[in-house]
Design a protein around this motif. Structure first.
Motif, PDB file in Angstrom:
ATOM      1  N   PRO A  57       0.835  -0.896  -0.013  1.00 28.28           N
ATOM      2  CA  PRO A  57      -0.049  -0.017   0.019  1.00 28.28           C
ATOM      3  C   PRO A  57       0.943   1.121  -0.038  1.00 28.28           C
ATOM      4  CG  PRO A  57      -0.762  -1.486   1.666  1.00 28.28           C
ATOM      5  CD  PRO A  57       0.603  -2.073   1.046  1.00 28.28           C
ATOM      6  N   HIS A  58       2.007   1.140   0.637  1.00 25.53           N
ATOM      7  CA  HIS A  58       2.863   2.424   0.703  1.00 25.53           C
ATOM      8  C   HIS A  58       3.730   2.847  -0.621  1.00 25.53           C
ATOM      9  CE1 HIS A  58       5.173  -1.006   1.986  1.00 25.53           C
ATOM     10  NE2 HIS A  58       6.324  -0.321   1.655  1.00 25.53           N
ATOM     11  N   SER A  59       3.649   1.775  -1.466  1.00 27.61           N
ATOM     12  CA  SER A  59       4.395   2.011  -2.486  1.00 27.61           C
ATOM     13  C   SER A  59       3.717   1.575  -3.799  1.00 27.61           C
ATOM     14  CB  SER A  59       5.764   1.056  -2.645  1.00 27.61           C
ATOM     15  OG  SER A  59       5.584  -0.077  -2.421  1.00 27.61           O
ATOM     16  N   GLU A  60       2.244   2.005  -3.974  1.00 33.87           N
ATOM     17  CA  GLU A  60       1.562   1.645  -4.907  1.00 33.87           C
ATOM     18  C   GLU A  60       1.701   2.002  -6.371  1.00 33.87           C
ATOM     19  OE1 GLU A  60      -3.024   2.904  -5.244  1.00 33.87           O
ATOM     20  OE2 GLU A  60      -2.962   1.150  -4.235  1.00 33.87           O
ATOM     21  N   GLU A  61       2.470   3.086  -6.204  1.00 33.08           N
ATOM     22  CA  GLU A  61       2.925   3.872  -7.566  1.00 33.08           C
ATOM     23  C   GLU A  61       3.891   2.966  -8.150  1.00 33.08           C
ATOM     24  OE1 GLU A  61       5.008   7.804  -9.325  1.00 33.08           O
ATOM     25  OE2 GLU A  61       4.450   7.926  -7.202  1.00 33.08           O
ATOM     26  N   LEU A  62       4.768   2.324  -7.331  1.00 29.49           N
ATOM     27  CA  LEU A  62       5.922   1.426  -7.723  1.00 29.49           C
ATOM     28  C   LEU A  62       5.285   0.123  -8.260  1.00 29.49           C
ATOM     29  CD1 LEU A  62       8.916   0.964  -8.054  1.00 29.49           C
ATOM     30  CD2 LEU A  62       8.832  -0.064  -5.628  1.00 29.49           C
TER      31      LEU A  62
END
Length: 359
Positions: A57-62
């Protein structure tokens, strides 16, 4: 699952965006978690989708970037495989066409090309023709566009090929308008090839029926032949058989050339001559039945098919005395001797013609 309306709507949205999309859960399908879905595109065509459940969730863009990159790599890989498959298909199809037309050069050249495409020329082979029944009538009744017709033919070829290759992995298969022709390797031991061929024909029919209910095909098989020399003649014989079936409107058939018998002989005769032959031998009986709502033609057919009065009466579910009376009437009306072998043969052929032409 893929045919669920919500799933279909979601996939259309993913396709329209042409990139990764975060989609909600579908509890009614047992899919209780959110996921990322990306389309696999190649040549403006969706080849498939990638779905990821456990993205951080904290690196959804990745995660979005990773799934988009994965879709691109898969698209390139699938496109390459398809291109190789299409090239291989064209090479195998050209070889089959040359075998079917007798334009393969000499036998040594045919052997070289067979090794190149991985087809075993040694042993016996069977030519198979799968024909869509009354395809023109089908497309005309539904007013299908030319683009849709071509797409239908491609899908038809793909489905028939899949069934044939499941049983004969090294078979050569090629589409020809609304037909599919295949060359099946039997090997050096033919075995019970007729039963295997018939089973394959039924499998093809079942696959097509499941694909398009009401859409029927007829399947014809040649006798075992040697390749490359016998392929052209085998195709000619099977084509003649299939044309005969179409001419007599005998749809959804699975037939082998050696088993066609009398129907194959009658196929070489024009409709006009067949009608004349049938009327010459059965005309008075047909007129009698039509005028008096009689059953003399049906009685004659049952008598000739069973060869015995008692069995014919049982088949017609009439009393033996009724059958004898009808046979006497047939003799009176036609003036024929029903015990004469040649007369019985002529009448049997006339009855077959009547059935084939739907008279």
């Amino acid at each position: 699952m893929l045919f669920d309306p919500q799933i279909q709507r979601t996939l259309r949205e993913v396709e329209a965006k042409r990139g990764p999309v975060k989609v909600p859960a579908f509890p009614h399908l047992g899919m209780s978690r959110e996921r990322l879905i990306a389309p696999i595109f190649a040549a403006n065509q969706v080849l498939g989708y990638i779905s990821i459940l456990d993205h951080p969730p904290h690196s959804e863009e990745l995660a979005f970037m990773a799934i988009e990159q994965a879709a691109l790599v898969l698209a390139l890989s699938i496109a390459k495989e398809r291109e190789l498959s299409e090239v291989e298909g064209r090479v195998r199809g050209e070889f089959l066409e040359d075998l079917l037309h007798g334009t393969y050069g000499d036998e040594a050249a045919a052997q070289r090309r067979a090794r190149h495409v991985g087809y075993p020329l040694q042993g016996s082979h069977i030519v198979v023709l799968v024909d869509i029944d009354d395809f023109r009538g089908f497309t005309r009744a539904r007013q299908i566009s030319e683009d849709a017709i071509q797409a239908l033919k491609r899908d038809f070829l793909r489905r028939v090929t899949a069934v044939v290759r499941a049983s004969y992995q090294r078979a050569l298969v090629q589409g020809r308008s609304d037909q599919v022709v295949a060359l099946l390797p039997l090997g050096t031991e033919v075995g019970d090839h007729q039963a295997r061929s018939h089973a394959l024909g039924l499998q093809v029919q079942q696959a097509i029926a499941e694909w398009k209910p009401g859409f029927t095909v007829s399947v014809g098989f040649s006798a075992p032949i040697e390749a490359p020399t016998g392929v052209e003649g085998a195709l000619r014989e099977v084509t003649s058989v299939m044309e005969s079936l179409a001419r007599f409107k005998r749809w959804a058939q699975v037939v082998a050339v050696p088993e066609l018998g009398l129907t194959g002989l009658l196929a070489a005769v024009s409709d006009e001559r067949l009608v004349d032959y049938s009327r010459r031998h059965l005309g008075p009986l047909i007129e009698h039945d039509s005028a008096r709502k009689g059953a003399l033609v049906a009685t004659l057919r049952a008598y000739l098919e069973t060869g015995e009065q008692q069995h014919a009466a049982q088949k017609l579910r009439v009393h033996p005395n009724t059958l004898r009376y009808r046979l006497d009437r047939i003799r009176e009306i036609t003036g024929l001797d029903l015990e004469d072998p040649e007369t019985r043969l002529n009448l049997a052929v006339a009855l077959r013609v009547q059935s084939l032409l739907g008279m």
